[in-house]
Every structure is written in structure tokens, then in C-alpha cells.
Design an enzyme around this catalytic site. Structure first.
Site, PDB file in Angstrom:
ATOM      1  N   LYS A 256     -19.194  13.404 -19.127  1.00 23.69           N
ATOM      2  CA  LYS A 256     -20.566  13.507 -19.628  1.00 23.69           C
ATOM      3  C   LYS A 256     -20.722  14.858 -20.300  1.00 23.69           C
ATOM      4  O   LYS A 256     -20.443  15.905 -19.708  1.00 23.69           O
ATOM      5  CB  LYS A 256     -21.570  13.358 -18.480  1.00 23.69           C
ATOM      6  CG  LYS A 256     -23.027  13.629 -18.888  1.00 23.69           C
ATOM      7  CD  LYS A 256     -24.021  13.227 -17.799  1.00 23.69           C
ATOM      8  CE  LYS A 256     -25.438  13.712 -18.115  1.00 23.69           C
ATOM      9  NZ  LYS A 256     -26.413  13.362 -17.069  1.00 23.69           N
ATOM     10  N   ASP A 261     -30.364  18.777 -20.766  1.00 23.41           N
ATOM     11  CA  ASP A 261     -31.105  17.557 -20.422  1.00 23.41           C
ATOM     12  C   ASP A 261     -32.550  17.901 -20.068  1.00 23.41           C
ATOM     13  O   ASP A 261     -32.851  18.293 -18.941  1.00 23.41           O
ATOM     14  CB  ASP A 261     -30.401  16.858 -19.243  1.00 23.41           C
ATOM     15  CG  ASP A 261     -31.068  15.548 -18.860  1.00 23.41           C
ATOM     16  OD1 ASP A 261     -31.951  15.078 -19.612  1.00 23.41           O
ATOM     17  OD2 ASP A 261     -30.681  14.987 -17.813  1.00 23.41           O
ATOM     18  N   LYS A 268     -38.530  16.196 -17.526  1.00 18.23           N
ATOM     19  CA  LYS A 268     -38.326  16.743 -16.186  1.00 18.23           C
ATOM     20  C   LYS A 268     -39.395  17.781 -15.860  1.00 18.23           C
ATOM     21  O   LYS A 268     -39.995  18.359 -16.769  1.00 18.23           O
ATOM     22  CB  LYS A 268     -36.961  17.443 -16.124  1.00 18.23           C
ATOM     23  CG  LYS A 268     -35.769  16.518 -16.121  1.00 18.23           C
ATOM     24  CD  LYS A 268     -34.487  17.307 -15.986  1.00 18.23           C
ATOM     25  CE  LYS A 268     -33.274  16.409 -16.029  1.00 18.23           C
ATOM     26  NZ  LYS A 268     -33.150  15.472 -14.895  1.00 18.23           N
ATOM     27  N   ASP A 279     -25.449  20.249 -17.738  1.00 19.47           N
ATOM     28  CA  ASP A 279     -25.337  18.794 -17.627  1.00 19.47           C
ATOM     29  C   ASP A 279     -24.109  18.265 -18.382  1.00 19.47           C
ATOM     30  O   ASP A 279     -23.968  17.069 -18.576  1.00 19.47           O
ATOM     31  CB  ASP A 279     -26.632  18.132 -18.141  1.00 19.47           C
ATOM     32  CG  ASP A 279     -26.891  16.784 -17.493  1.00 19.47           C
ATOM     33  OD1 ASP A 279     -26.284  16.503 -16.442  1.00 19.47           O
ATOM     34  OD2 ASP A 279     -27.684  16.004 -18.053  1.00 19.47           O
ATOM     35  N   ASP A 338     -34.639   9.887 -19.040  1.00 22.91           N
ATOM     36  CA  ASP A 338     -33.891  10.877 -18.268  1.00 22.91           C
ATOM     37  C   ASP A 338     -32.602  10.271 -17.685  1.00 22.91           C
ATOM     38  O   ASP A 338     -31.758  10.996 -17.172  1.00 22.91           O
ATOM     39  CB  ASP A 338     -34.781  11.430 -17.148  1.00 22.91           C
ATOM     40  CG  ASP A 338     -34.255  12.745 -16.582  1.00 22.91           C
ATOM     41  OD1 ASP A 338     -33.310  13.316 -17.160  1.00 22.91           O
ATOM     42  OD2 ASP A 338     -34.803  13.193 -15.551  1.00 22.91           O
ATOM     43  N   GLU A 340     -30.069   9.374 -19.239  1.00 22.32           N
ATOM     44  CA  GLU A 340     -29.407   9.412 -20.549  1.00 22.32           C
ATOM     45  C   GLU A 340     -27.889   9.480 -20.447  1.00 22.32           C
ATOM     46  O   GLU A 340     -27.184   8.963 -21.305  1.00 22.32           O
ATOM     47  CB  GLU A 340     -29.921  10.625 -21.346  1.00 22.32           C
ATOM     48  CG  GLU A 340     -29.225  11.979 -21.059  1.00 22.32           C
ATOM     49  CD  GLU A 340     -29.374  12.487 -19.627  1.00 22.32           C
ATOM     50  OE1 GLU A 340     -30.276  11.997 -18.937  1.00 22.32           O
ATOM     51  OE2 GLU A 340     -28.572  13.335 -19.196  1.00 22.32           O
ATOM     52  N   ARG A 342     -25.779   8.019 -18.577  1.00 17.72           N
ATOM     53  CA  ARG A 342     -25.101   6.713 -18.486  1.00 17.72           C
ATOM     54  C   ARG A 342     -25.014   6.019 -19.833  1.00 17.72           C
ATOM     55  O   ARG A 342     -24.117   5.215 -20.066  1.00 17.72           O
ATOM     56  CB  ARG A 342     -25.799   5.847 -17.423  1.00 17.72           C
ATOM     57  CG  ARG A 342     -27.233   5.508 -17.726  1.00 17.72           C
ATOM     58  CD  ARG A 342     -27.990   5.037 -16.497  1.00 17.72           C
ATOM     59  NE  ARG A 342     -28.289   6.140 -15.569  1.00 17.72           N
ATOM     60  CZ  ARG A 342     -28.915   5.995 -14.407  1.00 17.72           C
ATOM     61  NH1 ARG A 342     -29.310   4.799 -14.014  1.00 17.72           N
ATOM     62  NH2 ARG A 342     -29.147   7.038 -13.636  1.00 17.72           N
TER      63      ARG A 342
HETATM   64  N1  BES Z   1     -28.633  15.207 -15.413  1.00 16.82           N
HETATM   65  C1  BES Z   1     -29.391  14.450 -14.511  1.00 16.82           C
HETATM   66  C2  BES Z   1     -28.809  14.395 -13.094  1.00 16.82           C
HETATM   67  C3  BES Z   1     -28.765  15.708 -12.343  1.00 16.82           C
HETATM   68  C4  BES Z   1     -29.770  16.042 -11.473  1.00 16.82           C
HETATM   69  C5  BES Z   1     -27.688  16.557 -12.476  1.00 16.82           C
HETATM   70  C6  BES Z   1     -29.711  17.234 -10.765  1.00 16.82           C
HETATM   71  C7  BES Z   1     -27.622  17.758 -11.771  1.00 16.82           C
HETATM   72  C8  BES Z   1     -28.637  18.084 -10.913  1.00 16.82           C
HETATM   73  C9  BES Z   1     -29.518  13.020 -14.987  1.00 16.82           C
HETATM   74  O1  BES Z   1     -29.474  12.810 -16.357  1.00 16.82           O
HETATM   75  C10 BES Z   1     -30.853  12.529 -14.517  1.00 16.82           C
HETATM   76  O2  BES Z   1     -31.824  13.062 -14.946  1.00 16.82           O
HETATM   77  N2  BES Z   1     -30.851  11.547 -13.636  1.00 16.82           N
HETATM   78  C11 BES Z   1     -32.050  11.003 -13.096  1.00 16.82           C
HETATM   79  C12 BES Z   1     -31.980   9.523 -13.333  1.00 16.82           C
HETATM   80  C13 BES Z   1     -33.231   8.775 -13.035  1.00 16.82           C
HETATM   81  C14 BES Z   1     -34.306   9.105 -14.016  1.00 16.82           C
HETATM   82  C15 BES Z   1     -32.911   7.316 -13.130  1.00 16.82           C
HETATM   83  C16 BES Z   1     -32.092  11.341 -11.618  1.00 16.82           C
HETATM   84  O3  BES Z   1     -31.050  11.258 -10.963  1.00 16.82           O
HETATM   85  O4  BES Z   1     -33.142  11.708 -11.146  1.00 16.82           O
HETATM   86 ZN    ZN Z   2     -28.435  14.303 -17.436  1.00 21.35          ZN
HETATM   87 ZN    ZN Z   3     -31.358  13.008 -17.297  1.00 16.77          ZN
END
Ligand code: BES
Ligand code: ZN
Ligand code: ZN
Length: 491
Positions: A256, A261, A268, A279, A338, A340, A342
Site C-alpha cells: 500500500k 490519507d 478523518k 500510510d 477512507d 481507500e 483496499r
Molecule cells: N490508513 C487507514 C488505516 C490506519 C489506521 C492505518 C490507523 C494506521 C493507523 C485506512 O485507510 C483507514 O482509514 N481505514 C479505515 C477503514 C474504514 C473506514 C472502513 C479504518 O480502519 O478505520
Molecule cells: Zn489508508
Molecule cells: Zn483511509
């Protein structure tokens, strides 16, 4: 820092470091140290238990500056590296340019690769953009030398380990810098430049697809995330092949590479948003793994791809409810912008699978906050339906100390990401089993590849440590993937 491996304990250095395991032979080890340094054994036994990160320093009879460095009981590779690098880091301005590292006592010689990796990483400096005068670090100067004292019988293996440690530390320091780089200095083009440079230096090929080509290829997941960005996405395809050996296994890695992000329109909160500069930790792992594979000239055909973009907010940003296409041709309903990572990984996985038909395919990503809620910061999440592959990855984790813990990929979770209007949706809409549903989403794009695993490193890619009070790069995944590759090709 130059390194000089020697079987004599008569070194030029006046600073002697003894890494010491907490084992049954501890008293024996300490009595040898007492005898050679002229201090009392009772005092040593009283003052030093060899617990992990315990340090005892004293002056020997000839005025030598002596450090006993506790490694603890049965430390894993990561612990050894951590202990050694934190020892150096905390004294880097005070330690002399010439150190003598004594590995002749007890069983520490087998840990030499990690001990030296830790020593080489210890002078890493995170303060890239501080303008004041920097304090001098003797160990970083040209005349710096580390004398490694070993038993004759260990000489050959220590030489080999020292070379690996040097390569590992050089690679990791660059990966740290990349992951710690702020978002304004880490645009997708910078990621591409990093890969191109590493490829030139270490011997792997790099092809960078710019946006027009990405559009032509139809990497619609990556393009959707990139819509709100000022900077066009890049898709980086790296490939390493051994020079002479033919008929080797083909391994594909997908990292990734989200350079920042914000969450996009599903924005966020601001509290920890700055950490989202990291990220792209998965791509850091993948860059490091292919660099090490090339440096060690391993007998494997390794393909590594990274789709790099930030996830930003703009009038052009993709929106919740959008239905987008993907490289695999499947349609995706975007519930949350968010989720993204995936989307970019789905394209990366489908791309390597279709164009390279790898024997095994692994993606690695800072994918979900959910994996942190499940496992905290101690292990990465592992997702695969292939038990053999799971075991190989878990074993590589145990060997390196970059631990993985498997979570289920049962089809019970599949309906959670069913979409009414498209083939699949990118988020279940519920705050449960988030790291599992993310892997179920990716599963749609691997075309039932029998040897695919997903590794979620959201909790392990950055951590607060001696380098900084804010979370910063661990390089998690570089040594893990390398170990996995080495085990896989030696089977
Ligand atoms: N980059 C984040 C995941 C993340 C969170 C990495 C904390 C490092 C520390 C990812 O893109 C994300 O925002 N995931 C969300 C997905 C949800 C909206 C389905 C999450 O895990 O909250
Ligand atoms: Zn992310
Ligand atoms: Zn995200």
C-alpha cells in the site's frame, strides 16, 4: 562505520561492549569478564542480571570503559536489534569513534547479525528538518571503527552475518527515512524516484507508469482514490531476477502506497491525522524486501508493485455512493472514501496476478484501524485461506521477531460487504470485524489464487521509540518478507 572482525581481544579501542544473554551460563560469563577487566566478580553478579535492555557500565583496571548490555532471556530478533540500537542511540554523542564489541562469551555469537544491525541502526537520526547545529556523532565519522572480537570457530559465520547486517541496516535506514518523510516531501513522484534509485543501486528493474498509462491499463481503483489529489498517481512495477539461475519460483509483493490519507470526503478526525503520512508503510516494506533480495542475489523471481497516491479532499474527490470499476473488471460501490487502501491494493493484486502469474502473492498494508483494536502494536494481522502459507509467514515472523497473528477469512464475513448495486462494496458500514472484511474485499480481486496472503501492519509500521516520541517508522515487514522469501526458495 567500518567494521573489523578479529579473533584477538587486543583492540585499539578503550570502550568495550559485551552483549550478554540471561542464561544458565551468566555467572560463568561474568566471571570471565571480571577476570579480564580486574573487577570483583561479586560486584558484577550483584550489579548485573542481563535483563533485556539492562546496562551496567564501569571502568576496568586499565581504565577501559566497559559496558555490559543485557539481552534478556531468549530474545527474538527484533528484541536484540532494539536493545542494541537503543544502547547506541542513547550514547551516540558520547561513545568514542572506536568501539570494541566482544562476542566471545556465552552464546551471543549466533545473534551477531541482529546485534550488528542494531548497532548500525543506532545512529539513525529522525531530525531531518531541524536547522540548528547538529551534535557530532563520533560513530558517524569516517574514522569510526567497530572491532568485533569473536572466537576462531565463529569467524567465517560472523563475517557473513556482518555483511548481511550492513545491508539490512543500510536498507532499513532508507526505508525509515521514506516512511518518516512528511507528506509535502513525499509525493507519488518521490516514491517513484525512490524505487528507481534503489533499483539502480541494488540491481532490480523499475518501471514507473504515469497517469496516462494507468488510465490506459484501467487501474480504476487507484485512479478513484487519486481523483481528489493535486498530484497524479504513479504505478511502480519492480522486478528482480537472478543473473544466471533459471526456473526459480515467482513471488509477487504488493504494498500500500498511500502517501497521505486524509480519509477523503469521509474525512478523518484531526487528532492523529498527521500520522497518515506513514500510510505507505506497506510499500516501504516492499521496497526494502526487493532491495535486500537483490543485494543478496537470492535465487527467486521477485515482482513488487506499488500504486502511489494521496487520498485528499477536493471538488473532484470520489464520493461515498460512487460506483467505480477496477483493474479486475469488477464494480465497487464506495461506501467510505477512507477505505481507500483496499481499492489501490485490489488493482495491484489483480495486476500482478494477471501479468505475472506468480506462485505466491503477498500484499502488505497499513490497512485498518480495526487490526490495531484486535492485536494492538505487538503483531501484524495475517489473512489467508492457505494453511501452509500461513505457517510459512508466521514462522518467518517468529524467526525475525516481526510477529504475525492469523485472523479468520471465513465466508461467514462475505455478506457484510455485499452491495445492492455493484459487485462488492468497500466497507460493511458496521464498526465490527473491520480488518477481516477488508481482507474479504481483497479476496474478490485475487481470482482465487491459491497462494495469496494479506498482511495488515497498521499497528506495527510505526511506533514511538528512542528515535522519537511521536510514532515513527519501524520498517516492519522488510526483514519478515526477506525471511519468508529465503525460506520459500530454500525449500
Ligand atoms: N490508513 C487507514 C488505516 C490506519 C489506521 C492505518 C490507523 C494506521 C493507523 C485506512 O485507510 C483507514 O482509514 N481505514 C479505515 C477503514 C474504514 C473506514 C472502513 C479504518 O480502519 O478505520
Ligand atoms: Zn489508508
Ligand atoms: Zn483511509
Amino acid at each position: 562505520m567500518r567494521i573489523n572482525i578479529t579473533t584477538s581481544d587486543k583492540t585499539l579501542s578503550n570502550t568495550l561492549v559485551f552483549p550478554i544473554l540471561k542464561d544458565k551460563k551468566l555467572k560463568n560469563t561474568l566471571s570471565k569478564i571480571a577476570a579480564t577487566t580486574g573487577v570483583s566478580i561479586d560486584a558484577l553478579v550483584h550489579d548485573f542480571e542481563a535483563n533485556n535492555k539492562e546496562i551496567h557500565s564501569f571502568y576496568g583496571a586499565k581504565g577501559e570503559n566497559i559496558f555490559l548490555l543485557g539481552l534478556g532471556e531468549n530474545p527474538d530478533g527484533n528484541k536484540v536489534i532494539q536493545t542494541c540500537r537503543s544502547f547506541i542511540h542513547h550514547r551516540k554523542e558520547k561513545l568514542a569513534a572506536n568501539l570494541s564489541l566482544n562476542l566471545t562469551l556465552g552464546k551471543v555469537a549466533v545473534l551477531v547479525e541482529n546485534i550488528l544491525t542494531g548497532f548500525f541502526l543506532g545512529t539513525y537520526n529522525i531530525n531531518l528538518y531541524q536547522t540548528g547545529a547538529k551534535k557530532a556523532v563520533p560513530l558517524d565519522t569516517k574514522k569510526a571503527q567497530l572491532d568485533v572480537c569473536v572466537k576462531k570457530s565463529d569467524l567465517k559465520s560472523v563475517e557473513k552475518s556482518a555483511d548481511r547486517a550492513q545491508k539490512t541496516a543500510d536498507t532499513l535506514r532508507k526505508v525509515f527515512d521514506l516512511i518518516n518523510q512528511p507528506a509535502n516531501k513525499k509525493r507519488p513522484q518521490d516514491m517513484a524516484a525512490y524505487a528507481v534509485k534503489a533499483g539502480k543501486e541494488s540491481g532490480f528493474s523499475v518501471r514507473v507508469m504515469q497517469k496516462p498509462e494507468i488510465e490506459k491499463e484501467g487501474l480504476h481503483g487507484l485512479l478513484a482514490v487519486n481523483r481528489g489529489s493535486e498530484d497524479p498517481a504513479v504505478f511502480i512495477v519492480m522486478e528482480y531476477k537472478p543473473k544466471t539461475k533459471k526456473n526459480v519460483k515467482k513471488i509477487a509483493l504488493v504494498g500500500k502506497g498511500v502517501t497521505f490519507d486524509t480519509g477523503g470526503l469521509s474525512i478523518k478526525g484531526s487528532t492523529n491525522m498527521h500520522l497518515m503520512k506513514s500510510d505507505m508503510g506497506g510499500s516501504g516494506a516492499v521496497f526494502g524486501a526487493i532491495e535486500m533480495t537483490a543485494k543478496l542475489e537470492l535465487p527467486v523471481h521477485l515482482i513488487a508493485v506499488v500504486g502511489a497516491t494521496d487520498n485528499s479532499v477536493d471538488a473532484l474527490s470520489y464520493k461515498p455512493s460512487d460506483v467505480i470499476s477496477s483493474y479486475a473488471g469488477k464494480t465497487i460501490e464506495v461506501i467510505d472514501t477512507d477505505a481507500e487502501g483496499r481499492l489501490t491494493l485490489a488493482d495491484g493484486l489483480a495486476y500482478v496476478n494477471k501479468n505475472y502469474k506468480p506462485d505466491v502473492m503477498i500484499d502488505i498494508a497499513t490497512l485498518t484501524g480495526s487490526v490495531i483494536r484486535a492485536l494492538g502494536y505487538a503483531a501484524g494481522g495475517l489473512f489467508t485461506k492457505n494453511d501452509n502459507l500461513a505457517k510459512s509467514l508466521i514462522d518467518a515472523g517468529t524467526q525475525t521477531g516481526e510477529k504475525l497473528w492469523q485472523l479468520p477469512m471465513w465466508d461467514e464475513y462475505k455478506p457484510m460487504i455485499k452491495s445492492d448495486v455493484a459487485d462488492v462494496r468497500n466497507y460493511s458500514g458496521k464498526p465490527i470485524a473491520g480488518s477481516i472484511t477488508a481482507s474479504k474485499f481483497l479476496e474478490h480481486f485475487v481470482n482465487e489464487h491459491p497462494n495469496w496472503a494479506h498482511v495488515d501492519i497498521a499497528g506495527t509500521s510505526v511506533t514511538a521509540n528512542e528515535f522519537g516520541s511521536d510514532r515513527n517508522a519501524t520498517g516492519f515487514g522488510v526483514r519478515l518478507l526477506l525471511q519468508f522469501i529465503e525460506n520459500y526458495v530454500s525449500k
